[in-house]
Design a protein around this motif. Structure first.
Motif, PDB file in Angstrom:
ATOM      1  N   GLU A 203      -3.428  41.669  22.322  1.00 51.79           N
ATOM      2  CA  GLU A 203      -3.298  43.028  22.046  1.00 51.79           C
ATOM      3  C   GLU A 203      -2.640  44.311  23.390  1.00 51.79           C
ATOM      4  OE1 GLU A 203      -5.029  43.574  19.141  1.00 51.79           O
ATOM      5  OE2 GLU A 203      -5.367  41.488  18.679  1.00 51.79           O
ATOM      6  N   VAL A 204      -1.938  44.117  24.094  1.00 52.84           N
ATOM      7  CA  VAL A 204      -1.692  45.390  24.985  1.00 52.84           C
ATOM      8  C   VAL A 204      -0.203  44.947  24.611  1.00 52.84           C
ATOM      9  CG1 VAL A 204      -1.124  45.945  26.896  1.00 52.84           C
ATOM     10  CG2 VAL A 204      -4.293  44.837  27.043  1.00 52.84           C
ATOM     11  N   ASP A 205       0.209  43.715  25.026  1.00 51.82           N
ATOM     12  CA  ASP A 205       1.452  43.206  24.480  1.00 51.82           C
ATOM     13  C   ASP A 205       1.976  43.827  23.114  1.00 51.82           C
ATOM     14  OD1 ASP A 205       1.357  41.755  27.010  1.00 51.82           O
ATOM     15  OD2 ASP A 205       1.569  39.718  26.074  1.00 51.82           O
ATOM     16  N   ALA A 206       1.166  43.645  21.484  1.00 55.50           N
ATOM     17  CA  ALA A 206       1.643  44.235  20.850  1.00 55.50           C
ATOM     18  C   ALA A 206       1.740  45.622  20.907  1.00 55.50           C
ATOM     19  CB  ALA A 206       0.714  44.084  19.663  1.00 55.50           C
ATOM     20  N   MET A 207       0.796  46.740  22.130  1.00 50.61           N
ATOM     21  CA  MET A 207       1.001  47.953  21.648  1.00 50.61           C
ATOM     22  C   MET A 207       2.172  48.153  22.911  1.00 50.61           C
ATOM     23  SD  MET A 207      -0.402  51.100  20.949  1.00 50.61           S
ATOM     24  CE  MET A 207      -2.251  50.404  20.142  1.00 50.61           C
ATOM     25  N   LEU A 208       2.990  47.377  23.657  1.00 58.05           N
ATOM     26  CA  LEU A 208       3.700  47.894  24.364  1.00 58.05           C
ATOM     27  C   LEU A 208       4.804  47.565  23.330  1.00 58.05           C
ATOM     28  CD1 LEU A 208       2.778  45.948  27.634  1.00 58.05           C
ATOM     29  CD2 LEU A 208       3.291  48.240  27.011  1.00 58.05           C
ATOM     30  N   CYS A 282      -9.245  45.451  17.575  1.00 56.73           N
ATOM     31  CA  CYS A 282      -9.516  46.353  18.297  1.00 56.73           C
ATOM     32  C   CYS A 282      -9.858  47.778  17.757  1.00 56.73           C
ATOM     33  CB  CYS A 282      -7.851  47.489  19.639  1.00 56.73           C
ATOM     34  SG  CYS A 282      -7.700  46.088  20.814  1.00 56.73           S
ATOM     35  N   GLU A 283     -10.869  48.185  18.609  1.00 54.65           N
ATOM     36  CA  GLU A 283     -11.771  48.850  17.871  1.00 54.65           C
ATOM     37  C   GLU A 283     -11.016  50.869  18.062  1.00 54.65           C
ATOM     38  OE1 GLU A 283     -14.047  49.390  16.088  1.00 54.65           O
ATOM     39  OE2 GLU A 283     -15.111  48.053  16.828  1.00 54.65           O
ATOM     40  N   ILE A 284     -10.079  51.270  16.920  1.00 54.34           N
ATOM     41  CA  ILE A 284      -9.762  53.085  17.106  1.00 54.34           C
ATOM     42  C   ILE A 284     -10.272  54.140  16.796  1.00 54.34           C
ATOM     43  CG2 ILE A 284      -8.214  54.338  16.412  1.00 54.34           C
ATOM     44  CD1 ILE A 284      -6.910  51.556  17.345  1.00 54.34           C
ATOM     45  N   ILE A 285     -10.770  54.792  17.609  1.00 52.68           N
ATOM     46  CA  ILE A 285     -11.949  55.973  17.596  1.00 52.68           C
ATOM     47  C   ILE A 285     -11.030  57.169  18.433  1.00 52.68           C
ATOM     48  CG2 ILE A 285     -13.907  57.113  19.311  1.00 52.68           C
ATOM     49  CD1 ILE A 285     -13.881  54.147  19.852  1.00 52.68           C
ATOM     50  N   ARG A 286     -11.119  57.936  17.196  1.00 55.13           N
ATOM     51  CA  ARG A 286     -10.393  59.441  17.500  1.00 55.13           C
ATOM     52  C   ARG A 286     -11.591  60.202  18.351  1.00 55.13           C
ATOM     53  NH1 ARG A 286      -6.141  61.606  16.253  1.00 55.13           N
ATOM     54  NH2 ARG A 286      -5.042  60.265  15.541  1.00 55.13           N
ATOM     55  N   TRP A 287     -10.915  60.811  19.485  1.00 59.68           N
ATOM     56  CA  TRP A 287     -11.441  61.814  20.339  1.00 59.68           C
ATOM     57  C   TRP A 287     -10.631  63.044  20.151  1.00 59.68           C
ATOM     58  CZ3 TRP A 287      -8.630  63.802  24.106  1.00 59.68           C
ATOM     59  CH2 TRP A 287      -7.158  63.483  24.777  1.00 59.68           C
TER      60      TRP A 287
END
Length: 380
Positions: A203-208, A282-287
């Protein structure tokens, strides 16, 4: 109960079988069908009906169905109901929340057994620390002193990184017994790591890969450092909004070689779905309403960290209280034995809270702690 004798509640029920959750929502007039379906499910091997809610029905009508289907049926009410009536017929009444899970039964049983609160978990921004002044109100400091004097353990539960907390002195030298940071992904007491759960490397690699193709600011958080690929006006506005410094710009490719606990893409809502597709695990949480989200492992949350921390201190969840104001506080406010929402909090937090205090600028945190102390005093 209203003056006309009608029970106020909601038509809804949840069924649980192992990890499988089935939820059905129906309109007024369906209570008989709902309870019949619940009973049929409960009769299946391994099937148990945990919650049934009804809307606008006379108590006698409601109770008649309870006589037909007494096993494992619980009524979840939004407002008021004749508790004496329910007690007479040996029924359990739950407080309505947007997600009635089995935990709600435990919470009600906890209230009935009058267990005291032994630990409080606090969010930082908007709960302990005022967004406007970027300071901790003196009334909040007084509240924490009172709680400590009463023997209550104090914990932080935040989306922040430990470096932000320590280097920027966000808590103004106040002492806590433990820290649930990065939305529950990294939890520690002093030098001891109680629990950690990094994002899957794929998941980290996908974001990169995503930020390599179409660059946007993205912050990566390890256990002992945090770094960002670029800074623009969106990053500056978001960081200014929470009163904290800009993270250092570094070569973020190191994220593929080190455990990453939280990623913060600085994006508007229009790109949020793109992030979800890129990191489905992953979970996406808007802060931040306009500028930023948190990315953590799917299934992760502050409540997972609180569970681990409570177990480390020998506490049951029924003995915990949680106080928060943001969307990332929903899980912990709902799960805690006593969930409290700040008056300045989001509607989604207030919807699941057991108690809503005043806003931070009108001594809401102090009033929340006094509410807990009074609750403990009454239950002695």
């Amino acid at each position: 109960m209203r003056n006309d004798g009608i029970v106020e509640a909601v038509v809804s029920f949840q069924l649980f079988e192992a990890a499988d959750v089935v939820e059905k929502r129906n309109v007024q007039g369906q209570v008989g069908v709902l309870i019949g379906e619940a009973k049929a499910f409960g009769d299946q091997p391994g099937g148990v009906c945990y919650a049934v809610g009804v809307y606008d029905f006379q108590p006698d009508f409601l109770v008649s169905y309870c006589f037909k289907y007494p096993a494992n049926i619980f009524f979840a009410c939004v407002k008021s109901i004749d508790r004496t009536l329910l007690s007479y017929y040996n029924l359990k009444c739950l407080h309505y929340t947007t997600n009635r899970r089995r935990w709600q039964l435990v919470k009600e049983e906890m209230r009935m057994s009058k267990r005291q609160i032994r630990a409080i978990f606090f969010d930082i921004d908007g709960t302990l620390r005022d967004f406007e002044t970027k300071r901790v109100p003196e009334s909040t400091k007084e509240a924490l002193r009172k709680a400590k004097e009463a023997g209550i353990l104090l914990f932080i539960a935040t989306g922040r990184h430990k470096l932000e907390i320590e280097e920027e002195n966000l808590l103004e030298d106040m002492e806590f017994d433990g820290f649930v940071t990065l939305n529950g992904q990294y939890c520690y007491c002093g030098d001891h790591v109680v629990y950690d759960d990094p994002i899957d490397g794929a998941e980290v690699d996908a974001m990169l890969t995503l930020i390599g193709k179409d660059p946007f600011p993205c912050l990566f958080m390890e256990d002992d450092r945090m770094y960002i690929n670029m800074v623009d006006d969106v990053v500056e506005k978001a960081q200014a909004g929470i009163g904290t410094r800009i993270p250092p710009v570094m070569d973020v490719r190191r994220a593929s070689e080190h455990p990453i606990y939280q990623i913060v893409p600085y994006i508007g809502r229009t790109r949020e779905e793109e992030i979800r597709r890129a990191v489905p695990g992953c979970e996406i949480i808007r802060w931040h309403d306009e500028y930023a989200v948190d990315v953590i492992p799917r299934g992760g949350s502050k409540c997972i960290g609180i569970e681990k921390m409570a177990a480390h201190f020998g506490l049951s969840l029924e003995e915990t209280a949680a106080v928060g104001d943001g969307a990332n506080d929903v899980s912990m406010v709902e799960m805690a034995g006593l969930g409290i929402a700040m008056g300045n909090g989001k509607a989604v937090v207030k919807a699941v809270a057991d108690y809503i205090t005043d806003s931070i600028e009108t001594d809401g945190l102090l009033k929340a702690v006094f509410y807990i102390l009074e609750n403990n005093h009454q239950e002695e």
